[in-house]
Design a protein around this motif. Structure first.
Motif, short mmCIF file in Angstrom:
data_model
loop_
_atom_site.label_atom_id
_atom_site.label_comp_id
_atom_site.label_asym_id
_atom_site.label_seq_id
_atom_site.Cartn_x
_atom_site.Cartn_y
_atom_site.Cartn_z
N HIS A 28 72.84 48.67 17.50
CA HIS A 28 71.11 48.49 17.49
C HIS A 28 70.71 49.43 16.46
O HIS A 28 71.25 50.54 16.22
N GLU A 47 70.63 48.92 24.32
CA GLU A 47 69.40 49.51 24.70
C GLU A 47 69.44 50.01 26.11
O GLU A 47 68.65 50.96 26.44
N THR A 71 68.24 45.79 28.97
CA THR A 71 67.00 46.42 28.01
C THR A 71 66.89 48.07 28.18
O THR A 71 67.47 48.50 29.23
N ILE A 72 65.92 48.56 27.52
CA ILE A 72 65.71 50.15 27.55
C ILE A 72 65.15 50.22 28.72
O ILE A 72 65.73 51.22 29.64
#
Lengths: 343, 343
Positions: free
Chosen positions: A281, A253, A226-227
């Motif tokens: 993304h 991300e 994830t980010i």
DNA sequence: CTGAAAGCGCTTACAG
DNA sequence: CTGAAAGCGCTTACAG
């Protein structure tokens, strides 16, 4: 809701003829076909899927089995598959395998019950490395299946060449002149099924060695794709003395998280740190992120089209693994290293 | 694949009894039930959904109609609905209405064909304001439907009080002492169906007026609900002379775009600009975004549960609109204004 | 080119 | 508590 009998009565033919005419079978005279179509239209007749399925043995419905519903990636795969199936006249029934503590139990129940109800003609299994027991059950079902995400022996699969993708990303950084190249990989939790993080990391290390660079374990960190996870890991990495000039993240991300972390530390991207990700993304464009796009919508479409081919009568019986497309998209987050990074 | 006849033979009962025993009907003796269950287990029998549906008229399958598959929000709604349906023993068949130029055509085809095949017992329609013609078709189907996203006369619906949400967000900023409050709304394209952007904007303006602040048209911009769109719109807004001290975005993604734009302009959030969004985006936490959470997973679950209730025999026949929950989540992107913003 | 008839695999009044 | 039988609404050899 009109039945086939009502259509037959109105068109003054048998239900058999209605069925043939509406199915587009050639053995119906033009005049009869016309009458039947007109009758069906005026009654608003649509054949019952349930009755048609029972009689023909075909449901014209596909089961899509996926974990991780909710991330943009899987939503994109679903979208691509749905579109291709709809174009082929098929419905899509979704089987989401929640990634909870009860995952194993639900997964077994899926194979023991849900998939055996004859609700679908075939399956697409996304990011699932099927066990021997599961493969056995599927063989018993006698229904085609296409796996997406990694190779499975004896099953038609579409898989991303994770080694190739990671090599491409790493070599891009090497070719720009980088030598201190960090890697953000995936946590243990993401190793299940196709071991994607391990494959990407191994290829990264091999690409470095091939270029005469010894991988530095201090420049390798794992996060959760994830980010947020990429941000934290990068913060730690860039806080340490041996700062890299470039970073290859196993997901876009995490790469975006890395860019944000670099900014917060006052580093410029790409001048002080080049960043490359993997995925394609939708935010990549916005952040100017260089990435290896793996076209998730296309993946869904290809899985559906492959399955539809297997469903066609003249399908070859062989179950091969095909590679999915990927492509390096160079944007603004990578550049030649500008001397030594600042201390 | 075993049939009910084989189970009946093995258990030495009629197929009728097998059916009753496996359905858990009370009128089966314990001993018989035991024999049937044992026979079914040993044969690996699972009833054919197709045959069962044709005979009973119930499919135990729900159709979920949604536009915009692919955004995190709808993926979350889908996830919530799927989970609740699976828990209730129902499958979920997905009907994605692509938002293309052929939207109208596909939408009509959906109502004319796909939904009429009797593949499902009922529907959930997400973010679709059904037309009278569509409602008529649904009435003809005679199947329950639950609408999610806005009220529809004569249909059971769950809707977000968009005015309430926008009022809450605006009043939060007002209560902090802000007077120059900008608004990022949704483009024309998002007005279709439930006119969400217009409702939120109207409530924002009304909340301002109620606080004695005349809305300034220069502080209102529309974008496309994305980070990118919010970023661009905010860049323009903050470049102008009459800079606001706070901004209320109609989506979290636009709010995040606004935060990033402010940063790029050298403004601090919240010191120079307070930002509040709507949604409950997973990135909200990371960006410290104050928002009005609308719990999309819960929305999906509630829609499914409401539909399951309608499907139960003792359902009340009334079709009401219920409000969905929402909640102000205060994080770090909002604070009292710190004097006049810098010029 | 068309129809009569069997059959797909269940469920459910009905009768006992 | 259980079984025989009808029926759900189609499709598809088979025969003509």
């Amino acid at each position: 809701m009109a039945t086939i009998q009502q259509v037959a009565d109105l068109a003054r033919v048998s239900t058999a003829t209605v069925s043939r005419a509406l199915a587009g079978k050639p053995s119906v005279s033009a005049a009869t076909r016309e009458r039947v179509e007109e009758a069906a239209r005026s009654l608003g007749y649509v054949a019952s899927a349930t009755a048609s399925s029972l009689a023909s043995g075909r449901t014209r419905n596909i089961g899509m089995v996926m974990p991780y519903l909710g991330s943009w990636f899987y939503a994109a795969v679903l979208k691509g598959a749905h579109r291709a199936l709809a174009d082929g006249g098929y419905d899509l029934t979704l089987y989401h395998l929640e990634d909870t503590t009860r995952h194993a139990e639900r997964r077994q129940r899926l194979f023991d019950e849900f998939l055996r109800r004859k609700r679908v003609d075939a399956f697409i299994a996304v990011s699932l490395e099927l066990s021997d027991a599961e493969l056995e059950r599927i063989a018993l079902l006698g229904k085609p299946i296409v796996g997406l995400g990694g190779p499975i022996p004896g099953v038609t699969t579409l898989s991303l060449d994770d080694a190739g993708v990671a090599t491409l990303a790493t070599e891009h950084l090497l070719s720009l002149g980088h030598r201190e190249i960090a890697h953000l990989g995936g946590d243990e939790a993401f190793e299940q099924d196709f071991h994607v993080p391990a494959k990407r990391r191994a290829a990264y290390e091999q690409a470095l060695r091939a270029a005469g660079v010894e991988p530095d374990p201090r420049l390798i960190k794992n996060a959760d794709f994830t980010i947020q996870g990429g941000y934290q890991a990068t913060l730690q990495m860039l806080g340490a003395p041996q700062r890299p000039t470039a970073l290859f993240a196993a997901s876009d991300e995490m790469a975006i998280g890395a860019i944000l972390a670099a900014r917060d530390l006052g580093l410029r991207v790409p001048e002080d740190l080049s960043v490359v990700g993997i995925d394609g993304h939708e935010l990549g464009e916005f952040f100017g992120l260089t990435t290896v796009d793996q076209f998730p919508v296309v993946q869904g479409r290809m899985a559906a089209e492959t399955l539809l081919e297997e469903l066609s009568p003249d399908a070859p019986g062989d179950h091969v693994n095909r590679d999915l497309p990927y492509e390096l998209v160079v944007r603004k987050s990578t550049a030649v290293p500008s001397g030594r990074p600042r201390e």
